[in-house]
Design a protein around this motif. Sequence first.
Motif, PDB file in Angstrom:
ATOM      1  N   LYS A 172       0.790  -1.118   0.059  1.00  0.00           N
ATOM      2  CA  LYS A 172       0.058   0.106  -0.029  1.00  0.00           C
ATOM      3  C   LYS A 172       0.816   1.346  -0.160  1.00  0.00           C
ATOM      4  O   LYS A 172       0.569   2.274  -0.587  1.00  0.00           O
ATOM      5  CB  LYS A 172      -0.851  -0.027   1.278  1.00  0.00           C
ATOM      6  CG  LYS A 172      -2.041  -0.863   1.255  1.00  0.00           C
ATOM      7  CD  LYS A 172      -2.757  -0.518   2.446  1.00  0.00           C
ATOM      8  CE  LYS A 172      -3.781  -1.791   2.603  1.00  0.00           C
ATOM      9  NZ  LYS A 172      -4.910  -1.526   3.820  1.00  0.00           N
ATOM     10  N   ARG A 173       1.870   1.078   0.690  1.00  0.00           N
ATOM     11  CA  ARG A 173       2.936   2.264   0.767  1.00  0.00           C
ATOM     12  C   ARG A 173       3.651   2.750  -0.331  1.00  0.00           C
ATOM     13  O   ARG A 173       4.002   3.920  -0.778  1.00  0.00           O
ATOM     14  CB  ARG A 173       3.794   1.986   2.077  1.00  0.00           C
ATOM     15  CG  ARG A 173       2.992   2.463   3.207  1.00  0.00           C
ATOM     16  CD  ARG A 173       3.318   1.435   4.545  1.00  0.00           C
ATOM     17  NE  ARG A 173       2.514   1.898   5.743  1.00  0.00           N
ATOM     18  CZ  ARG A 173       1.520   1.598   5.988  1.00  0.00           C
ATOM     19  NH1 ARG A 173       0.724   0.834   5.141  1.00  0.00           N
ATOM     20  NH2 ARG A 173       0.600   1.766   7.142  1.00  0.00           N
ATOM     21  N   ASN A 175       2.495   1.759  -3.419  1.00  0.00           N
ATOM     22  CA  ASN A 175       1.467   2.442  -4.179  1.00  0.00           C
ATOM     23  C   ASN A 175       1.313   3.834  -4.038  1.00  0.00           C
ATOM     24  O   ASN A 175       0.971   4.578  -5.128  1.00  0.00           O
ATOM     25  CB  ASN A 175       0.158   1.711  -4.439  1.00  0.00           C
ATOM     26  CG  ASN A 175       0.195   0.422  -4.821  1.00  0.00           C
ATOM     27  OD1 ASN A 175       1.131  -0.131  -5.538  1.00  0.00           O
ATOM     28  ND2 ASN A 175      -0.690  -0.647  -4.341  1.00  0.00           N
ATOM     29  N   ASP A 176       1.177   4.424  -2.834  1.00  0.00           N
ATOM     30  CA  ASP A 176       0.794   5.784  -2.744  1.00  0.00           C
ATOM     31  C   ASP A 176       2.138   6.648  -2.853  1.00  0.00           C
ATOM     32  O   ASP A 176       2.074   7.699  -3.311  1.00  0.00           O
ATOM     33  CB  ASP A 176       0.480   6.017  -0.915  1.00  0.00           C
ATOM     34  CG  ASP A 176      -0.290   7.163  -0.755  1.00  0.00           C
ATOM     35  OD1 ASP A 176      -1.246   7.349  -1.461  1.00  0.00           O
ATOM     36  OD2 ASP A 176       0.187   8.038  -0.019  1.00  0.00           O
ATOM     37  N   GLN A 178       5.060   5.760  -4.120  1.00  0.00           N
ATOM     38  CA  GLN A 178       5.552   5.408  -5.810  1.00  0.00           C
ATOM     39  C   GLN A 178       6.982   5.785  -5.842  1.00  0.00           C
ATOM     40  O   GLN A 178       7.609   6.529  -6.385  1.00  0.00           O
ATOM     41  CB  GLN A 178       5.020   6.347  -6.741  1.00  0.00           C
ATOM     42  CG  GLN A 178       3.462   5.973  -7.220  1.00  0.00           C
ATOM     43  CD  GLN A 178       3.000   6.718  -8.095  1.00  0.00           C
ATOM     44  OE1 GLN A 178       3.558   7.249  -9.075  1.00  0.00           O
ATOM     45  NE2 GLN A 178       1.670   6.644  -8.017  1.00  0.00           N
ATOM     46  N   TYR A 260       3.827   7.300   7.233  1.00  0.00           N
ATOM     47  CA  TYR A 260       2.309   6.698   7.016  1.00  0.00           C
ATOM     48  C   TYR A 260       1.837   6.396   8.473  1.00  0.00           C
ATOM     49  O   TYR A 260       2.205   5.688   9.238  1.00  0.00           O
ATOM     50  CB  TYR A 260       2.219   5.671   6.065  1.00  0.00           C
ATOM     51  CG  TYR A 260       2.242   5.935   4.533  1.00  0.00           C
ATOM     52  CD1 TYR A 260       1.192   6.440   3.905  1.00  0.00           C
ATOM     53  CD2 TYR A 260       3.578   5.986   4.064  1.00  0.00           C
ATOM     54  CE1 TYR A 260       1.372   6.869   2.655  1.00  0.00           C
ATOM     55  CE2 TYR A 260       3.719   6.527   2.793  1.00  0.00           C
ATOM     56  CZ  TYR A 260       2.727   6.587   1.990  1.00  0.00           C
ATOM     57  OH  TYR A 260       2.750   7.387   0.708  1.00  0.00           O
ATOM     58  N   GLN A 267      -6.651   2.791   3.954  1.00  0.00           N
ATOM     59  CA  GLN A 267      -5.829   3.372   3.110  1.00  0.00           C
ATOM     60  C   GLN A 267      -5.019   4.112   3.976  1.00  0.00           C
ATOM     61  O   GLN A 267      -5.325   5.188   4.849  1.00  0.00           O
ATOM     62  CB  GLN A 267      -6.341   4.332   1.916  1.00  0.00           C
ATOM     63  CG  GLN A 267      -5.521   4.902   0.686  1.00  0.00           C
ATOM     64  CD  GLN A 267      -5.064   3.673   0.196  1.00  0.00           C
ATOM     65  OE1 GLN A 267      -5.655   2.687   0.143  1.00  0.00           O
ATOM     66  NE2 GLN A 267      -3.763   4.017  -0.682  1.00  0.00           N
ATOM     67  N   LYS A 269      -2.411   7.118   5.839  1.00  0.00           N
ATOM     68  CA  LYS A 269      -2.437   8.391   5.477  1.00  0.00           C
ATOM     69  C   LYS A 269      -0.895   8.736   5.407  1.00  0.00           C
ATOM     70  O   LYS A 269      -0.159   8.403   6.614  1.00  0.00           O
ATOM     71  CB  LYS A 269      -3.175   9.066   6.614  1.00  0.00           C
ATOM     72  CG  LYS A 269      -4.657   8.948   6.420  1.00  0.00           C
ATOM     73  CD  LYS A 269      -5.520   9.690   7.627  1.00  0.00           C
ATOM     74  CE  LYS A 269      -4.833   9.313   9.178  1.00  0.00           C
ATOM     75  NZ  LYS A 269      -5.775  10.179  10.114  1.00  0.00           N
ATOM     76  N   GLY A 270      -0.525   9.568   4.351  1.00  0.00           N
ATOM     77  CA  GLY A 270       0.916   9.802   4.593  1.00  0.00           C
ATOM     78  C   GLY A 270       1.244  11.118   4.912  1.00  0.00           C
ATOM     79  O   GLY A 270       0.759  12.315   4.466  1.00  0.00           O
ATOM     80  N   TRP A 478       0.109  13.456   1.986  1.00  0.00           N
ATOM     81  CA  TRP A 478       0.870  13.193   0.724  1.00  0.00           C
ATOM     82  C   TRP A 478      -0.362  13.084  -0.271  1.00  0.00           C
ATOM     83  O   TRP A 478      -0.965  11.976  -0.359  1.00  0.00           O
ATOM     84  CB  TRP A 478       1.709  12.015   0.674  1.00  0.00           C
ATOM     85  CG  TRP A 478       2.471  11.623  -0.626  1.00  0.00           C
ATOM     86  CD1 TRP A 478       2.264  10.540  -1.286  1.00  0.00           C
ATOM     87  CD2 TRP A 478       3.475  12.380  -1.079  1.00  0.00           C
ATOM     88  NE1 TRP A 478       3.034  10.447  -2.458  1.00  0.00           N
ATOM     89  CE2 TRP A 478       3.908  11.782  -2.455  1.00  0.00           C
ATOM     90  CE3 TRP A 478       4.220  13.351  -1.082  1.00  0.00           C
ATOM     91  CZ2 TRP A 478       4.817  12.172  -3.342  1.00  0.00           C
ATOM     92  CZ3 TRP A 478       5.152  14.051  -1.800  1.00  0.00           C
ATOM     93  CH2 TRP A 478       5.415  13.308  -3.075  1.00  0.00           C
ATOM     94  N   GLN A 479      -0.388  13.897  -1.320  1.00  0.00           N
ATOM     95  CA  GLN A 479      -1.226  13.901  -2.475  1.00  0.00           C
ATOM     96  C   GLN A 479      -2.632  13.401  -2.069  1.00  0.00           C
ATOM     97  O   GLN A 479      -3.395  12.869  -2.841  1.00  0.00           O
ATOM     98  CB  GLN A 479      -0.593  12.864  -3.576  1.00  0.00           C
ATOM     99  CG  GLN A 479       0.833  12.895  -4.120  1.00  0.00           C
ATOM    100  CD  GLN A 479       0.913  11.995  -5.200  1.00  0.00           C
ATOM    101  OE1 GLN A 479       0.646  10.853  -4.969  1.00  0.00           O
ATOM    102  NE2 GLN A 479       1.810  12.477  -6.361  1.00  0.00           N
ATOM    103  N   ALA A 480      -3.003  14.150  -0.948  1.00  0.00           N
ATOM    104  CA  ALA A 480      -4.399  13.972  -0.570  1.00  0.00           C
ATOM    105  C   ALA A 480      -4.840  15.155   0.219  1.00  0.00           C
ATOM    106  O   ALA A 480      -5.264  15.117   1.521  1.00  0.00           O
ATOM    107  CB  ALA A 480      -4.332  12.759   0.214  1.00  0.00           C
TER     108      ALA A 480
END
Length: 651
Positions: A172-173, A175-176, A178, A260, A267, A269-270, A478-480
Amino acid sequence: MNKKQADRPRPGQNDTNGGIAMGDYKQTFRRSLDDPNGFWAEAAEGVAWDKRWDKVLDDSDAPYYRWFTGGRLNTAYNCLDRHVENGRAAQLALIWDSPVTGQVAKYTFAELRDAVARFAGVLKAQGVGHGDRVIIYMPMIPEAAIAMLACARLGAVHSVVFGGFAGHELAKRFNDAQPKVMVTASCGIEPGRIVDYKPLYEHALEEATHAPETVIVKQRDTQRCDLTPGRDVDWDDAMATATPADCVSIAATDPLYILYTSGTTGQPKGIVRDNGGHAVALTWSMKTVYNVDPGEVWWTASDVGWVVGHSYIVYGPLLNGNTTVMFEGKPVGTPDAGTFWRVIRDHGVVSLFTAPTAFRAIRQQDPNGKRIGDYDMPQFRTLFLAGERCDPDTLYWAQNKLNVPVIDHWWQTETGWAIAANPMGLEQFQVKAGSPTVPVPGWDVRVLDGEGQEMPRGKIGAIVCKLPLPPGALPTLWQARDRYHQAYLEAFPGYYRTGDAGFFDEDGYLFVMGRTDDVINVAGHRLSTGAVEEVLAEHPDVAECAVVGVRDELKGQLPVGLVVLAAGVDRANADIQKECVQRVRDEIGPVAAFRHVAVVSRLPKTRSGKILRATMRKMADGEQIEVPPTIDDPAILDEIKLSLQDLGFRI
């Protein structure tokens, strides 16, 4: 020392104006809120800048505030190079103490700077540059800190994942974040077992849709692993031929790392930490909160996979010019309950920062603190506790046995450093058991009801922090960004929602009673499960406890207690259970409706020592639970389930 004695100020402490000393703290705190630009500009003088900022506080995109916009610096330079240049080259920067391997390694600032520069060269040779992400999946070995600092040197963004984390969660990490590269090791070492990392990260690499291109592996002598040709790089081989890389000047608002945390949606959270505000806040905190001076030896007994390890094993002490201790072991079992005192003695540690759960484990194994007397620690002066609410009994035990100030303080992964503390470098306040004392300068803490109105003193509500948050706190996820707003800013406009509940007492001390979910409603009466835990912890046979609120058709919710007994207790469980129930009835009253308590061998916890109360609450309510990926030992949940069933809960 009895509890009334422990509550009294120590010699030299002030106790005026209802317990809050009116001196440096009040003036500093007031200025931090009234003039944040001037206040943090002064604090930023403790950091070396390549280019000074255009704005200290940038509110042009409120409520998404940024600090030191326009400024440029390098965090690794501030941690290492500047100390080498300013006369600390031969001072120890890092001491690695590993009782699980029987090894100790020491690095001066010059040696650590050179190792970091060389590994930055390794990463650079793999195409890692400014803004690229690197996953670090490592045990508690020096190479973990070296990899973190090497990323910072290049302006790359590291994301440390606790070594031994499940492959599915690691995927999962991937994918988030990358990542371009993952840095790992062949194994981790726990008391009595070796954790083989390769099957775990291979699972993640296979499952992920954005797997890293390269895996750099530190082979440990305890257990080596096979390397995959064309993908895997041997750490030692790469370091032997690497060209050292220079520090890259980056924007103060560029991310330093992603860390994270588990999200409620499943999902992760970063949490994003920027470079400039982080360096300023942590440098400032080392003196203000912890009262340590450059050159002194500081030890945080945590893991680099958690925020405490980021802030106060790696970055904070090195930014301040301290020697930092990195420990690969446990408070008990490596080899015994005296290992903390041995480390403090051997390395001249002046202050220790760890979690209350570590002290509860030590106390359970050595209830009379006999092993403390086996080690001469004249230089040791302060114990700091955080990460889990510190019950008064643990605080009193530590105070009594160590005869040094025991300082509870409160912060979160999101904040990166203390929200509330006894600011030892400003003014040492009287300790109140159960309270992390007062808001740290920069943090405007309020207690609100569900409508956003401030609660009167002594009344429990939601703890929030008025925006803007000080430097070092998360600027976003991160991206959110939308998720960041929803999770932290939406519930109370103009405030950061901590998710914790508590109150201010009449003297202005903050009491954090647990997560908002841990304030339960028993027949219309709001009850803190933390208050019940305090009563249970005072029982002489109880080493550790947890209380959760579970659904009840008649009263809405009922408190249920689980207790772990101290080593050597040889009494009937039924007698101890009856005494626990009576104590709660005597101390809190019949309104608590406390009649369910179970004796268990241990409590389910995360690897960082936090008790999994929410998991136990869902279990008691008969809800479907997912085993948290951070759990230390999943098998304990079976015992908890049986214990709850014995209490009459249908699971």
